[in-house]
Design a protein around this motif. Structure first.
Motif, PDB file in Angstrom:
ATOM      1  N   GLY A 283      -3.839   8.068  -1.635  1.00  7.55           N
ATOM      2  CA  GLY A 283      -4.173   6.650  -1.503  1.00  7.55           C
ATOM      3  C   GLY A 283      -3.633   5.823  -2.655  1.00  7.55           C
ATOM      4  N   ILE A 284      -4.271   4.704  -2.881  1.00  7.15           N
ATOM      5  CA  ILE A 284      -3.748   3.749  -3.864  1.00  7.15           C
ATOM      6  C   ILE A 284      -4.574   3.722  -5.154  1.00  7.15           C
ATOM      7  CG2 ILE A 284      -2.739   2.331  -2.028  1.00  7.15           C
ATOM      8  CD1 ILE A 284      -5.005   0.280  -2.574  1.00  7.15           C
TER       9      ILE A 284
ATOM     10  N   ALA B  43       0.961   4.128  -2.822  1.00  6.36           N
ATOM     11  CA  ALA B  43       0.505   5.465  -2.416  1.00  6.36           C
ATOM     12  C   ALA B  43       1.628   6.486  -2.589  1.00  6.36           C
ATOM     13  CB  ALA B  43       0.027   5.431  -0.961  1.00  6.36           C
TER      14      ALA B  43
ATOM     15  N   SER C 162      -7.761   8.411  -1.120  1.00  6.27           N
ATOM     16  CA  SER C 162      -7.110   9.720  -1.025  1.00  6.27           C
ATOM     17  C   SER C 162      -8.029  10.689  -0.301  1.00  6.27           C
ATOM     18  CB  SER C 162      -6.795  10.264  -2.423  1.00  6.27           C
ATOM     19  OG  SER C 162      -5.782   9.481  -3.010  1.00  6.27           O
TER      20      SER C 162
ATOM     21  N   ARG D 142       0.840  -1.206   0.000  1.00  8.25           N
ATOM     22  CA  ARG D 142       0.000   0.000   0.000  1.00  8.25           C
ATOM     23  C   ARG D 142       0.868   1.247   0.000  1.00  8.25           C
ATOM     24  NH1 ARG D 142      -2.081   0.705   4.523  1.00  8.25           N
ATOM     25  NH2 ARG D 142      -1.858  -1.236   5.666  1.00  8.25           N
TER      26      ARG D 142
ATOM     27  N   ALA E  42       3.378   9.436   1.735  1.00 10.19           N
ATOM     28  CA  ALA E  42       2.234   9.698   0.863  1.00 10.19           C
ATOM     29  C   ALA E  42       1.393  10.881   1.331  1.00 10.19           C
ATOM     30  CB  ALA E  42       1.375   8.438   0.766  1.00 10.19           C
TER      31      ALA E  42
END
Ligand SMILES: *Cc1c(COP(=O)(O)O)cnc(C)c1O
Length: 385
Positions: free
Chosen positions: A365-366, A256, A332, A252, A299
């Protein structure tokens, strides 16, 4: 010498081995308050779940391993974890902290603990001379965040630990922003690491949790005592969610962080953006220091819009990026630190550290990077009008 297993491997196998009865790969959730004694005076290491619970213990084992500590304690929140660390101190003690601290930590220190007789001071932890200058006879610990929230100021973890060691005081690091995937303060000499497990460790915005990891077993024992005595323990369900989240923490964060680098570069080149704070950017202050103690930029990105008036329009125009407090999850998020996460810090003090009302914080985020860039670009267009 046997090579130590890496953070990725330890994380992926979080909880494996916790089930002694059937060998379940996923640690069982022990929803029990109490445990039956085999005979008078004899139990199997568990008597009451505030003291010990097998699911929580499985989470604590992996937390200690990930940070390279001897013992971990899992709490009901990051603030509960930090509160437990503060039970190591007594009235009259002084703690020197990073000068751009998480708002909730500042609130705990100033509004809750100061009336109990603890005192707190703030310094730029990236400036060893300033740190040494502010340490007095009553100072018992350094409390450090790096990068700080939200201004991404970099502390010098090795120097801080060295200064603390020389003076016989503790060095405590809130490692929430980096996670053990990117930064391992105990290996750099710190005594205690704290986490809001709500963020990267949990990673899915589905739990509130915290952790304390100690390098010295005697300190670990004191924290464990505070956990039991004060009682803000992580529930078995949340401990399981945390174990589940930890399994993917390395992938993750890798994804990210890659997205965050793209977003930071995009923002840095945008005419409506005055300033971007992310260690990936070439001009970031103490960038070299950061990469000497962490393996990636993380991130979380903060940036200042050219005009403060554009902030509400920008926040309201975002569609993929969610307007919500917190960070470190797969989605996100965007927040306005001055009025949301850091609202408890007086405006003058916000201004003194450079936290302006034009500042916006993103936790990347991812999701697909192009989707994020497109969303941010359209929101900036709307903010301009
Ligand atoms: C969120 C956060 C905390 C507090 O953790 P909770 O789980 O919300 O109690 C502490 N420190 C940092 C750096 C955080 O981001």
């Amino acid at each position: 010498m046997k090579r130590k297993r890496s953070v990725e491997t330890l994380a992926a196998q979080a909880g494996v081995g916790a089930d002694k009865a059937y060998g379940a790969v996923s640690a069982p959730i022990y929803t029990t308050a109490i445990y039956r004694y085999d005979t008078f005076g004899n139990h199997r290491g568990f008597d009451y779940s505030r003291s010990e619970n097998p699911t929580r213990q499985a989470a604590e084992t992996v937390l200690a391993d990930l940070e390279g500590g001897t013992r971990a304690a899992a709490f009901a929140s990051g603030m509960a974890a930090i509160s437990a660390v503060m039970t190591l101190f007594a009235a009259g003690d002084h703690i020197l902290c990073s000068d751009d601290l998480y708002g909730g930590t500042y609130r705990l220190f100033e509004k809750v603990l100061r009336p109990y007789g603890l005192s707190f001071d703030y310094a730029d932890m990236g400036d060893p001379a300033a740190v040494a200058r502010k340490i007095g006879k009553k100072t018992r610990a350094l409390f450090i965040e790096t990068p700080t929230n939200p201004l991404m100021k970099i502390a010098d973890l090795r120097e801080a630990a060295r200064i603390a060691g020389d003076r016989g005081i503790l060095s405590i690091v809130d490692n929430t922003f980096m996670s053990p995937v990117l930064q391992r303060p105990l290996a750099l000499g710190a005594d205690i690491v704290v986490h809001s497990a709500t963020k990267f460790l949990g990673g899915h915005n589905d739990l509130i949790g915290g952790a304390v990891i100690a390098s010295d077993p005697a300190i670990g024992e004191k924290i464990h005592f505070a956990q039991k005595a004060v009682g803000a323990v992580l529930s078995p369900f949340d401990a399981w969610l945390l174990l589940r989240g930890i399994k993917t923490v390395a992938v993750r964060i890798a994804k990210a962080q890659q997205n965050a680098e793209a977003v930071a570069a995009f923002l840095a080149a945008h005419p409506l953006v005055r300033k971007v704070f992310h260690p990936s950017l070439p001009g970031h202050p103490r960038r070299k220091l950061h990469f000497s103690q962490a393996s990636g930029p993380g991130a979380v990105i903060s940036f200042e819009l050219e005009r403060e008036k554009a902030v509400p329009r920008f926040l309201n125009a975002l569609k993929t990026v969610l307007l919500a407090e917190s960070l470190g999850g797969v989605e996100s998020l965007v927040t306005h630190p001055s009025t949301m996460t850091h609202a408890d810090i007086p405006l003058e003090e916000q201004a003194a550290v450079g936290l302006t009302p034009a500042l916006v914080r993103l936790s990347i985020g991812i999701e697909n990077a192009d989707d994020l860039l497109e969303d941010i670009a359209q929101a900036l267009r709307k903010a301009k009008r």
